[in-house]
Scaffold this motif. Sequence first.
Motif, short mmCIF file in Angstrom:
data_model
loop_
_atom_site.label_atom_id
_atom_site.label_comp_id
_atom_site.label_asym_id
_atom_site.label_seq_id
_atom_site.Cartn_x
_atom_site.Cartn_y
_atom_site.Cartn_z
N GLU A 1 0.82 -1.21 0.00
CA GLU A 1 0.00 0.00 0.00
C GLU A 1 0.86 1.26 0.00
O GLU A 1 0.56 2.23 -0.71
CB GLU A 1 -0.97 0.01 1.19
CG GLU A 1 -1.91 1.20 1.21
CD GLU A 1 -2.74 1.35 -0.07
OE1 GLU A 1 -3.02 2.51 -0.45
OE2 GLU A 1 -3.11 0.33 -0.69
N LEU A 2 1.91 1.27 0.78
CA LEU A 2 2.81 2.43 0.79
C LEU A 2 3.43 2.63 -0.59
O LEU A 2 3.55 3.77 -1.07
CB LEU A 2 3.89 2.27 1.85
CG LEU A 2 3.42 2.40 3.30
CD1 LEU A 2 4.56 2.08 4.25
CD2 LEU A 2 2.87 3.79 3.56
N HIS A 3 3.81 1.54 -1.24
CA HIS A 3 4.37 1.64 -2.59
C HIS A 3 3.32 2.20 -3.55
O HIS A 3 3.61 3.08 -4.36
CB HIS A 3 4.86 0.27 -3.07
CG HIS A 3 5.29 0.27 -4.50
ND1 HIS A 3 6.47 0.86 -4.93
CD2 HIS A 3 4.69 -0.20 -5.62
CE1 HIS A 3 6.58 0.73 -6.23
NE2 HIS A 3 5.50 0.09 -6.68
N ALA A 4 2.10 1.70 -3.46
CA ALA A 4 1.02 2.16 -4.34
C ALA A 4 0.75 3.65 -4.13
O ALA A 4 0.59 4.40 -5.10
CB ALA A 4 -0.25 1.35 -4.10
N GLN A 5 0.72 4.08 -2.88
CA GLN A 5 0.45 5.50 -2.62
C GLN A 5 1.62 6.37 -3.05
O GLN A 5 1.42 7.47 -3.55
CB GLN A 5 0.09 5.71 -1.15
CG GLN A 5 -1.28 5.18 -0.82
CD GLN A 5 -1.77 5.60 0.55
OE1 GLN A 5 -1.26 6.53 1.16
NE2 GLN A 5 -2.79 4.91 1.03
N THR A 6 2.84 5.90 -2.87
CA THR A 6 4.00 6.66 -3.30
C THR A 6 4.02 6.77 -4.82
O THR A 6 4.25 7.85 -5.37
CB THR A 6 5.31 5.99 -2.81
OG1 THR A 6 5.26 5.90 -1.39
CG2 THR A 6 6.52 6.79 -3.22
N HIS A 7 3.72 5.66 -5.50
CA HIS A 7 3.68 5.66 -6.96
C HIS A 7 2.58 6.60 -7.47
O HIS A 7 2.79 7.36 -8.41
CB HIS A 7 3.45 4.24 -7.49
CG HIS A 7 3.34 4.17 -8.98
ND1 HIS A 7 4.41 4.38 -9.81
CD2 HIS A 7 2.28 3.94 -9.79
CE1 HIS A 7 4.03 4.28 -11.07
NE2 HIS A 7 2.73 4.01 -11.09
N THR A 8 1.42 6.57 -6.83
CA THR A 8 0.31 7.44 -7.22
C THR A 8 0.69 8.90 -7.02
O THR A 8 0.41 9.74 -7.88
CB THR A 8 -0.95 7.11 -6.40
OG1 THR A 8 -1.31 5.76 -6.64
CG2 THR A 8 -2.11 8.01 -6.78
N ALA A 9 1.34 9.22 -5.91
CA ALA A 9 1.75 10.60 -5.65
C ALA A 9 2.79 11.07 -6.68
O ALA A 9 2.75 12.21 -7.13
CB ALA A 9 2.31 10.72 -4.24
N GLU A 10 3.70 10.18 -7.05
CA GLU A 10 4.75 10.55 -8.00
C GLU A 10 4.20 10.76 -9.41
O GLU A 10 4.67 11.61 -10.15
CB GLU A 10 5.83 9.47 -8.04
CG GLU A 10 6.69 9.44 -6.79
CD GLU A 10 7.63 8.24 -6.74
OE1 GLU A 10 7.55 7.37 -7.64
OE2 GLU A 10 8.42 8.18 -5.79
N THR A 11 3.19 9.98 -9.78
CA THR A 11 2.62 10.09 -11.13
C THR A 11 1.48 11.10 -11.20
O THR A 11 0.98 11.39 -12.27
CB THR A 11 2.12 8.73 -11.63
OG1 THR A 11 1.11 8.25 -10.74
CG2 THR A 11 3.24 7.73 -11.74
N GLY A 12 1.09 11.61 -10.04
CA GLY A 12 0.01 12.61 -10.02
C GLY A 12 -1.37 12.04 -10.16
O GLY A 12 -2.33 12.76 -10.37
N GLY A 13 -1.49 10.72 -10.04
CA GLY A 13 -2.80 10.08 -10.15
C GLY A 13 -3.56 10.18 -8.84
O GLY A 13 -3.04 10.61 -7.83
N GLU A 14 -4.84 9.81 -8.91
CA GLU A 14 -5.67 9.90 -7.70
C GLU A 14 -5.97 8.56 -7.11
O GLU A 14 -6.49 8.46 -6.02
CB GLU A 14 -6.98 10.62 -8.03
CG GLU A 14 -6.75 12.07 -8.32
CD GLU A 14 -8.03 12.86 -8.22
OE1 GLU A 14 -9.03 12.34 -7.72
OE2 GLU A 14 -8.02 14.01 -8.63
N GLY A 15 -5.74 7.52 -7.80
CA GLY A 15 -6.09 6.21 -7.27
C GLY A 15 -5.56 5.13 -8.17
O GLY A 15 -4.82 5.37 -9.10
N ARG A 16 -5.95 3.93 -7.82
CA ARG A 16 -5.48 2.80 -8.62
C ARG A 16 -6.32 2.57 -9.81
O ARG A 16 -7.40 2.93 -9.94
CB ARG A 16 -5.49 1.54 -7.75
CG ARG A 16 -4.55 1.69 -6.61
CD ARG A 16 -4.71 0.50 -5.73
NE ARG A 16 -4.09 0.85 -4.47
CZ ARG A 16 -3.63 -0.02 -3.63
NH1 ARG A 16 -3.70 -1.27 -3.87
NH2 ARG A 16 -3.10 0.37 -2.52
#
Length: 114
Positions: A99-114
């Motif tokens: 989950e931390l990886h998913a949230q970090t990846h989302t923050a880096e790519t500027g996305g809002e969710g999966r």
Amino acid sequence: MTHRHPYPHTDLQEVAHRNTTAAQLLAALTRDPLPLLPILAHVIAALDDIEALIDEVTGLRAELASVRYQRANLLAAIRATLAADHDGDDDPLYYVRDELHAQTHTAETGGEGR
């Protein structure tokens, strides 16, 4: 028992409509030079600020929704980790790391969710 949202939202569309109506009425009043003209100018300036505030509140609501979503996902990952640990899983922290990886990846790519 009825579930009430802990942070009820003001109807921003209705606020914007009332603001537009008030601005139009004040504009009509300013066409006739009255002693109230300086006061009306201050009121009109205050009304002009409302549009920017509505935009800001709209953005903050979206940001709050995103943070709540992230928090819920982290809480679910924590619960899954605790259950996996209880069950003797070899890698119970996998859920939190994922989950931390998913949230970090989302923050880096500027996305809002999966």
